[in-house]
Design a protein around this motif. Structure first.
Motif, PDB file in Angstrom:
ATOM      1  N   GLU A  22      49.751  -2.591  16.151  1.00  0.00           N
ATOM      2  CA  GLU A  22      50.421  -2.001  17.215  1.00  0.00           C
ATOM      3  C   GLU A  22      51.134  -3.086  18.136  1.00  0.00           C
ATOM      4  O   GLU A  22      50.356  -4.112  18.627  1.00  0.00           O
ATOM      5  CB  GLU A  22      49.316  -1.224  18.304  1.00  0.00           C
ATOM      6  CG  GLU A  22      48.594   0.004  17.578  1.00  0.00           C
ATOM      7  CD  GLU A  22      48.068   1.076  18.536  1.00  0.00           C
ATOM      8  OE1 GLU A  22      47.198   0.465  19.394  1.00  0.00           O
ATOM      9  OE2 GLU A  22      48.351   2.224  18.114  1.00  0.00           O
ATOM     10  N   ASN A  24      53.000  -4.348  21.780  1.00  0.00           N
ATOM     11  CA  ASN A  24      53.227  -4.045  23.350  1.00  0.00           C
ATOM     12  C   ASN A  24      54.608  -3.658  23.624  1.00  0.00           C
ATOM     13  O   ASN A  24      55.727  -4.494  23.670  1.00  0.00           O
ATOM     14  CB  ASN A  24      52.819  -5.499  23.973  1.00  0.00           C
ATOM     15  CG  ASN A  24      52.792  -5.381  25.544  1.00  0.00           C
ATOM     16  OD1 ASN A  24      53.219  -4.559  26.234  1.00  0.00           O
ATOM     17  ND2 ASN A  24      52.289  -6.299  25.964  1.00  0.00           N
ATOM     18  N   ASP A  65      52.314  -8.256  19.406  1.00  0.00           N
ATOM     19  CA  ASP A  65      51.284  -7.283  19.313  1.00  0.00           C
ATOM     20  C   ASP A  65      50.481  -7.270  20.545  1.00  0.00           C
ATOM     21  O   ASP A  65      50.772  -8.045  21.758  1.00  0.00           O
ATOM     22  CB  ASP A  65      50.518  -7.269  18.168  1.00  0.00           C
ATOM     23  CG  ASP A  65      49.472  -8.705  18.153  1.00  0.00           C
ATOM     24  OD1 ASP A  65      49.382  -9.284  19.243  1.00  0.00           O
ATOM     25  OD2 ASP A  65      48.941  -9.035  17.067  1.00  0.00           O
ATOM     26  N   CYS A  66      49.633  -6.214  20.793  1.00  0.00           N
ATOM     27  CA  CYS A  66      48.876  -6.061  21.993  1.00  0.00           C
ATOM     28  C   CYS A  66      47.939  -7.120  22.212  1.00  0.00           C
ATOM     29  O   CYS A  66      47.453  -7.230  23.475  1.00  0.00           O
ATOM     30  CB  CYS A  66      48.195  -4.633  21.767  1.00  0.00           C
ATOM     31  SG  CYS A  66      49.247  -3.423  22.031  1.00  0.00           S
ATOM     32  N   PRO A 126      51.814  -2.133  30.081  1.00  0.00           N
ATOM     33  CA  PRO A 126      51.552  -2.878  28.331  1.00  0.00           C
ATOM     34  C   PRO A 126      50.924  -1.680  27.688  1.00  0.00           C
ATOM     35  O   PRO A 126      49.877  -1.258  27.399  1.00  0.00           O
ATOM     36  CB  PRO A 126      50.172  -3.711  28.553  1.00  0.00           C
ATOM     37  CG  PRO A 126      49.868  -3.362  30.129  1.00  0.00           C
ATOM     38  CD  PRO A 126      50.919  -2.710  31.040  1.00  0.00           C
ATOM     39  N   LYS A 128      50.846   0.902  24.160  1.00  0.00           N
ATOM     40  CA  LYS A 128      51.191   0.599  22.877  1.00  0.00           C
ATOM     41  C   LYS A 128      52.196   1.293  21.933  1.00  0.00           C
ATOM     42  O   LYS A 128      52.227   2.482  22.371  1.00  0.00           O
ATOM     43  CB  LYS A 128      49.350   0.859  22.045  1.00  0.00           C
ATOM     44  CG  LYS A 128      48.437   0.172  22.673  1.00  0.00           C
ATOM     45  CD  LYS A 128      47.178   0.520  21.783  1.00  0.00           C
ATOM     46  CE  LYS A 128      46.170  -0.237  22.532  1.00  0.00           C
ATOM     47  NZ  LYS A 128      44.742  -0.065  21.783  1.00  0.00           N
TER      48      LYS A 128
END
Length: 147
Positions: A22, A24, A65-66, A126, A128
């Motif tokens: 996932e 951001n 990514d997150c 932020p 996903k």
């Protein structure tokens, strides 16, 4: 990858890529499209020649990514494009121009992108996202013969 012809020697190329981790959504992705001429052939019709050119495409997408890790994905494909008709049967290297129109991470829960979605991305929160969407215009400008 979806290819849509939009006129003489021009195409819109869309990439809708599922991301392996996932992303951001608040950090815009960076993508590039490279087109390389693989081969060309001439077609003739009533004394006019049209160059048919096969292009190899490499789309590179960089996203965060997150967890804050930068990820890079590469997708390959190809397209065929016809150059403007000419009186010459000589094959010429295609002078390929690529312009990026859209480069976003689509938030989870959005299945159809519309103008409102584009206006809100990237988000300041932020959020996903698991899909990236990139759109490029690929065109081969016509050259004016030197007098």
């Amino acid at each position: 990858m979806k290819i849509t012809p939009i006129g003489e020697s021009s195409q819109i190329i869309e990439f809708n890529i599922t991301l392996p981790s996932e992303a951001n959504v608040s950090i815009a992705p960076i993508s590039t499209l490279t087109a390389t001429q693989r081969w060309a052939a001439m077609a003739t019709n009533n004394g006019e020649y049209t160059q048919i050119t096969k292009l190899d495409l490499i789309h590179t997408l960089q996203y965060t990514d997150c967890k804050g890790n930068v990820r890079v994905l590469t997708n390959t494909g190809s397209t065929i494009i016809a150059l403007a008709p000419t009186a010459s049967a000589t094959i010429v290297p295609a002078n390929i121009k690529i312009d990026k129109a859209v480069d976003i991470i689509i938030p989870n829960g959005i299945s159809i992108i519309n103008q409102n979605s584009l206006n809100e991305l990237p988000t300041s929160l932020p959020v996903k996202g698991s899909c990236a969407y990139s759109v490029f215009e690929l065109h081969i400008p016509t050259t004016t013969p030197v007098p």
